[in-house]
Each structure stands twice: as structure tokens, then as C-alpha cells.
Design a protein around this motif. Structure first.
Motif, PDB file in Angstrom:
ATOM      1  N   PHE A  54      33.400  55.700  88.817  1.00 39.59           N
ATOM      2  CA  PHE A  54      33.282  55.340  87.404  1.00 39.59           C
ATOM      3  C   PHE A  54      32.087  54.425  87.158  1.00 39.59           C
ATOM      4  CE2 PHE A  54      34.033  52.861  83.629  1.00 39.59           C
ATOM      5  CZ  PHE A  54      34.640  53.741  82.743  1.00 39.59           C
ATOM      6  N   ASN A  55      31.913  53.398  87.977  1.00 43.52           N
ATOM      7  CA  ASN A  55      30.937  52.351  87.677  1.00 43.52           C
ATOM      8  C   ASN A  55      29.484  52.838  87.653  1.00 43.52           C
ATOM      9  OD1 ASN A  55      32.980  50.484  87.337  1.00 43.52           O
ATOM     10  ND2 ASN A  55      32.888  49.731  89.433  1.00 43.52           N
ATOM     11  N   PRO A  56      29.006  53.562  88.683  1.00 46.05           N
ATOM     12  CA  PRO A  56      27.617  54.031  88.588  1.00 46.05           C
ATOM     13  C   PRO A  56      27.404  55.032  87.457  1.00 46.05           C
ATOM     14  CG  PRO A  56      28.690  54.932  90.544  1.00 46.05           C
ATOM     15  CD  PRO A  56      29.612  53.900  89.983  1.00 46.05           C
ATOM     16  N   ALA A  57      28.451  55.805  87.132  1.00 46.79           N
ATOM     17  CA  ALA A  57      28.336  56.726  85.999  1.00 46.79           C
ATOM     18  C   ALA A  57      28.177  55.951  84.698  1.00 46.79           C
ATOM     19  CB  ALA A  57      29.558  57.636  85.934  1.00 46.79           C
ATOM     20  N   ALA A  58      28.992  54.900  84.517  1.00 53.57           N
ATOM     21  CA  ALA A  58      28.899  54.096  83.301  1.00 53.57           C
ATOM     22  C   ALA A  58      27.556  53.379  83.210  1.00 53.57           C
ATOM     23  CB  ALA A  58      30.041  53.087  83.263  1.00 53.57           C
ATOM     24  N   GLN A  59      27.086  52.835  84.344  1.00 49.34           N
ATOM     25  CA  GLN A  59      25.794  52.161  84.352  1.00 49.34           C
ATOM     26  C   GLN A  59      24.668  53.137  84.025  1.00 49.34           C
ATOM     27  OE1 GLN A  59      25.434  49.018  84.460  1.00 49.34           O
ATOM     28  NE2 GLN A  59      26.341  48.010  86.231  1.00 49.34           N
ATOM     29  N   SER A  60      24.812  54.376  84.441  1.00 50.72           N
ATOM     30  CA  SER A  60      23.779  55.384  84.209  1.00 50.72           C
ATOM     31  C   SER A  60      23.803  55.913  82.785  1.00 50.72           C
ATOM     32  CB  SER A  60      23.945  56.556  85.192  1.00 50.72           C
ATOM     33  OG  SER A  60      23.858  56.107  86.530  1.00 50.72           O
ATOM     34  N   VAL A  61      24.970  55.910  82.152  1.00 50.89           N
ATOM     35  CA  VAL A  61      25.098  56.422  80.787  1.00 50.89           C
ATOM     36  C   VAL A  61      24.475  55.460  79.780  1.00 50.89           C
ATOM     37  CG1 VAL A  61      26.803  56.770  78.939  1.00 50.89           C
ATOM     38  CG2 VAL A  61      27.064  57.951  81.119  1.00 50.89           C
ATOM     39  N   LEU A  62      24.615  54.164  80.013  1.00 53.01           N
ATOM     40  CA  LEU A  62      24.189  53.180  79.011  1.00 53.01           C
ATOM     41  C   LEU A  62      22.725  53.342  78.595  1.00 53.01           C
ATOM     42  CD1 LEU A  62      25.093  50.770  77.304  1.00 53.01           C
ATOM     43  CD2 LEU A  62      24.394  49.281  79.184  1.00 53.01           C
ATOM     44  N   PRO A  63      21.764  53.508  79.530  1.00 54.72           N
ATOM     45  CA  PRO A  63      20.368  53.664  79.085  1.00 54.72           C
ATOM     46  C   PRO A  63      20.120  54.939  78.285  1.00 54.72           C
ATOM     47  CG  PRO A  63      20.482  53.112  81.422  1.00 54.72           C
ATOM     48  CD  PRO A  63      21.859  53.478  80.996  1.00 54.72           C
ATOM     49  N   ALA A  64      21.058  55.881  78.336  1.00 53.79           N
ATOM     50  CA  ALA A  64      20.897  57.124  77.587  1.00 53.79           C
ATOM     51  C   ALA A  64      21.379  56.998  76.151  1.00 53.79           C
ATOM     52  CB  ALA A  64      21.657  58.258  78.289  1.00 53.79           C
ATOM     53  N   ILE A  65      22.110  55.944  75.813  1.00 49.84           N
ATOM     54  CA  ILE A  65      22.658  55.829  74.458  1.00 49.84           C
ATOM     55  C   ILE A  65      22.111  54.624  73.697  1.00 49.84           C
ATOM     56  CG2 ILE A  65      24.783  57.067  75.057  1.00 49.84           C
ATOM     57  CD1 ILE A  65      26.229  54.411  75.215  1.00 49.84           C
ATOM     58  N   VAL A  66      21.323  53.764  74.361  1.00 45.66           N
ATOM     59  CA  VAL A  66      20.667  52.660  73.667  1.00 45.66           C
ATOM     60  C   VAL A  66      19.201  52.621  74.081  1.00 45.66           C
ATOM     61  CG1 VAL A  66      22.802  51.307  73.594  1.00 45.66           C
ATOM     62  CG2 VAL A  66      21.167  50.912  75.436  1.00 45.66           C
ATOM     63  N   ARG A  67      18.392  51.943  73.268  1.00 44.47           N
ATOM     64  CA  ARG A  67      16.987  51.773  73.601  1.00 44.47           C
ATOM     65  C   ARG A  67      16.826  50.748  74.721  1.00 44.47           C
ATOM     66  NH1 ARG A  67      13.747  53.017  68.647  1.00 44.47           N
ATOM     67  NH2 ARG A  67      15.216  53.448  66.949  1.00 44.47           N
ATOM     68  N   GLU A  68      15.628  50.752  75.317  1.00 43.89           N
ATOM     69  CA  GLU A  68      15.380  49.780  76.377  1.00 43.89           C
ATOM     70  C   GLU A  68      15.520  48.349  75.863  1.00 43.89           C
ATOM     71  OE1 GLU A  68      11.461  48.413  78.676  1.00 43.89           O
ATOM     72  OE2 GLU A  68      12.146  50.410  79.320  1.00 43.89           O
ATOM     73  N   ARG A  69      15.035  48.085  74.650  1.00 44.68           N
ATOM     74  CA  ARG A  69      15.098  46.747  74.088  1.00 44.68           C
ATOM     75  C   ARG A  69      16.511  46.367  73.644  1.00 44.68           C
ATOM     76  NH1 ARG A  69      10.889  42.812  74.191  1.00 44.68           N
ATOM     77  NH2 ARG A  69       8.934  43.939  74.418  1.00 44.68           N
ATOM     78  N   GLU A  70      17.442  47.298  73.721  1.00 44.59           N
ATOM     79  CA  GLU A  70      18.833  47.017  73.384  1.00 44.59           C
ATOM     80  C   GLU A  70      19.702  46.823  74.620  1.00 44.59           C
ATOM     81  OE1 GLU A  70      19.065  49.625  69.230  1.00 44.59           O
ATOM     82  OE2 GLU A  70      19.495  50.580  71.144  1.00 44.59           O
TER      83      GLU A  70
END
Length: 405
Positions: free
Chosen positions: A118-134
Motif C-alpha cells: 500500500f505505502n509505495p503505491a500511495a506515495q507514487s500516486v500523490l505526485p500524479a494528482i497534485v502539482r510539484e509545488r503542492e
């Protein structure tokens, strides 16, 4: 650009991820308390309780390479849902085997194994749904919710166990995983992982290792992660020893020390998101290592409850802000196609260092005293800051923000 938690929560994908992870943390708070109390009631020993920690670490070391490759091959949200459903089934089954220590340990291993995926999947999903500055604000929101959940619900979990028994605590955890899976089922990720060849998992795992060792910044961050784990494993676990043998505090005062850490950990990310939205600022990535080193040295030097609590508020603040900025930088720097494997690799480094630290720290405390453990911890954290600084100085950060997802 939205760089506040309130603004991010208006975005449906982030709100869904935040709700899923927060609800899951609610269940984890109940499970952590109930599991420790159950194991202690069955074994009557601190060694038995330590076995729970080992049960959490071993699956990371054994399964993280497989998990990282799988996360980069399959749709990541589906991996998260499958992990949630597995953990829900295991948590639901716990009350039916709560008379067997071996069975309880086995389920604890299974719960940790679910988290490994679960954890690496969640960490990997986050940059796909927010901008880098977010990223800083987004990680701050997730971290703060997790810490507050632990602070608020851990005492409630103890009450539930005392009044209703272990069954309800474990079933609350199971329900939280089911709810998390339902929320994630509606999460749509705008980008998908790059296609991965159908090579054996171990070959793909090697690609993850190569991605870390072949990139100067990732290599430096990996070194910093391992050095910090060598420090934090022992100093975190042996705080109770420091409190009794050096600070000369009672059991009731130890609870106040933990509360001080919680206060700092909960408030740190809230201040951080007001100070910066740039995940590449060296002072915010490496400063927490230096602050934690100073706290370890102070704790080994001073005596008295008030001074120790003040230092531990700073420690909690440094731990939380450091985790947020470190993860944000790692998410910003890691290529999309290998994010799962890179995050899994960093998990292995952390847990390996933590395990070594637990073993060596206890031995060192017995041989030369607990203060030496904390002084050494401070040195290791300064070394972690130096290792990270070398990578940051060698990397050019004047890059434009990536396209909007």
C-alpha cells in the motif's frame, strides 16, 4: 496553484486520497494499541511485545522489492485497494485466533505485508494528482491527519479494549480498511505508470536499485535515510530508558514526554506549509536532521522534566517536517516509471537501519550507558545532513514545474 491544505481538499482526487488514508489511520490507532495489549496479555513479557515490532519490519525486508516492481507494473490504485481488502480480512479474523500467540504474530506479519504494498503505491500516486509545488502541503495534510489520529484515538482505543474487549478494536480496524477501499475505488488518477516489460520481478527490482544508485541526489538521500534510521531506531525505542536512568522521571512523566513529541509532530507540518511550497529547498529538507541531532544531544545532557519536554516538542516538529520535506523531494525527483521501486527501496533502507539500531542501541546502552546512545544518535543525524547536503549541492534545482496533471 493551490498550496494550502484547504485548497487541496477542494480537489476531488486529493480529497479522496486524504480521506482514505486518514480513515485507515483511525483503524491503525485502534489496532496498534489492541495488538500490543493482546500480545502482552498472552506472553507477559516485553520480549513478546518486541516481537510485534519485528513482525512489522520483517515483511518490509522480505517483500519490498516484489512490492515495488508490482506497484510500477499494475495500476497503483488497484494495488492499494487490494492491500486494504487483504488487511480488512486479516483484522476481522484476529479475534478468532486471539488465544494463539503464533497466530497473532502471523496476522501481524500479514497486516504489515499489506502495508508494504500500500505505502509505495500511495506515495507514487500523490505526485500524479497534485502539482510539484503542492507536494509539501499535500504531504503535510496527510502527515498531520495521521499524527492527530494517533494522539486522539490511541487513548480511546485503550478504553474500547478495557470496556468492550479486543474484538471491537480489531473490527474497527477492519471496517476502516473497507471504507478506505471504497473511497479509493472512486479515485481516478490522471496519469498511469509507464509500461513495464514482463521481465522477472527481480530484474525489475534491480532497475529500482539502479535508479537510486545511478542518480546522485537519490543516492545521497538514500545515504541520509539509512544514517537517520541508524539513529532513530535506538533513540526512539530507548526513550523510556533515558527517562528512567538519566532524567530520573517516573512512569507518569514518561507519558508527558510522548505527549510533547505528539504536539510537535502535529503542529510542525502546519507551519511548514506556510513557510514554503518548494520541495527542493535544502534548509527545509536537511534542517530537521540538524535540529533532531541537537535535541538528542540536549536530552543526553540536561535533566528535568520541563527541559526534556521542550526538547521533545522540537524533536516532534523536526521529525514531522523532515518526513514531509524528504518525501516531497523524493516524489519530485523520482521518475514516474520507477517510483514504486524507489519508495520500496527507501522503505528497506529505513527498516534495515532501524532494526540494526534497535539491536546495537540496546547493547550500547547496557555497555556504556544510555547517554552514549543519544550522543551517537546526534552524530549519525549530523552525518545524515552532510550526506544529503552533498547530493543537494551537486544537483541543479532551477527546473520549471512539471505540466499540470
Amino acid at each position: 496553484m493551490t498550496n494550502s491544505l484547504t485548497g487541496l481538499l477542494r480537489q476531488r482526487p486529493y480529497r479522496q486520497l486524504w480521506v482514505a488514508r486518514t480513515v485507515s489511520q483511525w483503524g491503525d490507532a485502534f489496532n496498534t494499541v489492541a495488538l500490543v495489549l493482546l500480545v502482552y496479555s498472552l506472553t507477559g513479557s516485553g520480549l513478546g511485545v518486541s516481537g510485534v515490532v519485528v513482525a512489522e519490519i520483517v515483511p518490509v525486508l522480505a517483500l519490498a522489492p516484489v512490492a515495488g516492481a508490482l506497484v510500477d507494473r499494475l495500476p497503483r490504485v488497484r494495488v492499494m485497494i487490494a492491500a486494504d481488502l487483504l488487511r480488512a480480512a486479516l483484522a476481522f479474523a484476529l479475534p478468532f485466533v486471539d488465544g494463539s500467540v503464533a497466530a497473532v504474530y502471523a496476522i501481524a506479519v500479514g497486516l504489515s505485508a499489506g502495508a508494504v504494498f500500500f505505502n509505495p503505491a500511495a506515495q507514487s500516486v500523490l505526485p500524479a494528482i497534485v502539482r510539484e509545488r503542492e507536494l509539501v502541503a499535500a504531504n503535510s495534510g496527510l502527515w498531520t491527519a495521521a499524527v492527530i489520529s494517533q494522539i486522539v484515538l490511541a487513548p480511546l482505543a485503550g478504553i474500547v479494549v478495557a470496556t468492550l474487549g479486543y474484538t471491537w478494536a480489531f473490527w474497527i480496524n477492519a471496517a476502516s480498511y473497507v471504507l478506505s477501499a471504497l473511497v479509493l475505488g472512486r479515485l481516478e488518477v490522471p496519469t498511469v505508470p509507464a509500461p513495464v516489460s514482463a521481465r522477472p520481478w527481480y530484474a525489475q527490482a534491480r532497475d529500482g536499485v539502479a535508479a537510486i544508485t545511478g542518480d546522485r541526489l537519490l543516492r545521497a538521500l538514500a545515504g541520509a535515510q539509512f544514517l537517520a534510521a541508524l539513529s532513530a531506531g535506538a533513540t526512539g525505542a530507548l526513550l523510556v530508558v533515558l527517562a528512567r536512568e538519566h532524567l530520573r522521571l517516573g512512569a507518569e512523566d514518561y507519558g508527558l514526554l510522548l505527549g510533547a513529541i505528539g504536539v510537535g509532530a502535529a503542529t510542525g507540518p502546519l507551519f511548514l506549509s506556510r513557510l514554503t511550497d518548494d520541495p527542493r529547498r535544502a534548509r527545509y529538507v536537511l534542517g530537521p536532521f540538524v535540529l533532531r541531532a541537537a535535541v538528542d544531544a540536549i536530552l543526553a545532557t540536561v535533566t528535568g522534566l520541563v527541559s526534556a519536554m521542550a526538547a521533545l516538542v522540537a524533536y516532534g516538529l523536526a521529525t514531522s517536517t523532515g518526513a514531509v520535506t524528504f518525501n516531497s523531494l523524493l516524489q519530485a525527483e523520482t521518475p514516474e516509471r520507477v517510483r514504486g521501486r524507489v519508495f520500496a527501496g527507501f522503505d528497506v533502507l529505513w527498516q534495515t537501519g532501524r532494526l540494526l539500531s534497535l539491536l546495537l542501541g540496546g547493547l550500547l546502552a547496557d555497555l556504556v550507558g544510555i547517554r552514549a546512545v543519544y550522543y551517537l544518535g546526534a552524530i549519525l543525524l549530523l552525518a545524515a545532513a552532510a550526506a544529503g547536503s552533498a547530493g543537494l549541492r551537486a544537483t541543479e534545482f532551477n527546473r520549471p514545474d512539471p505540466p499540470t496533471p
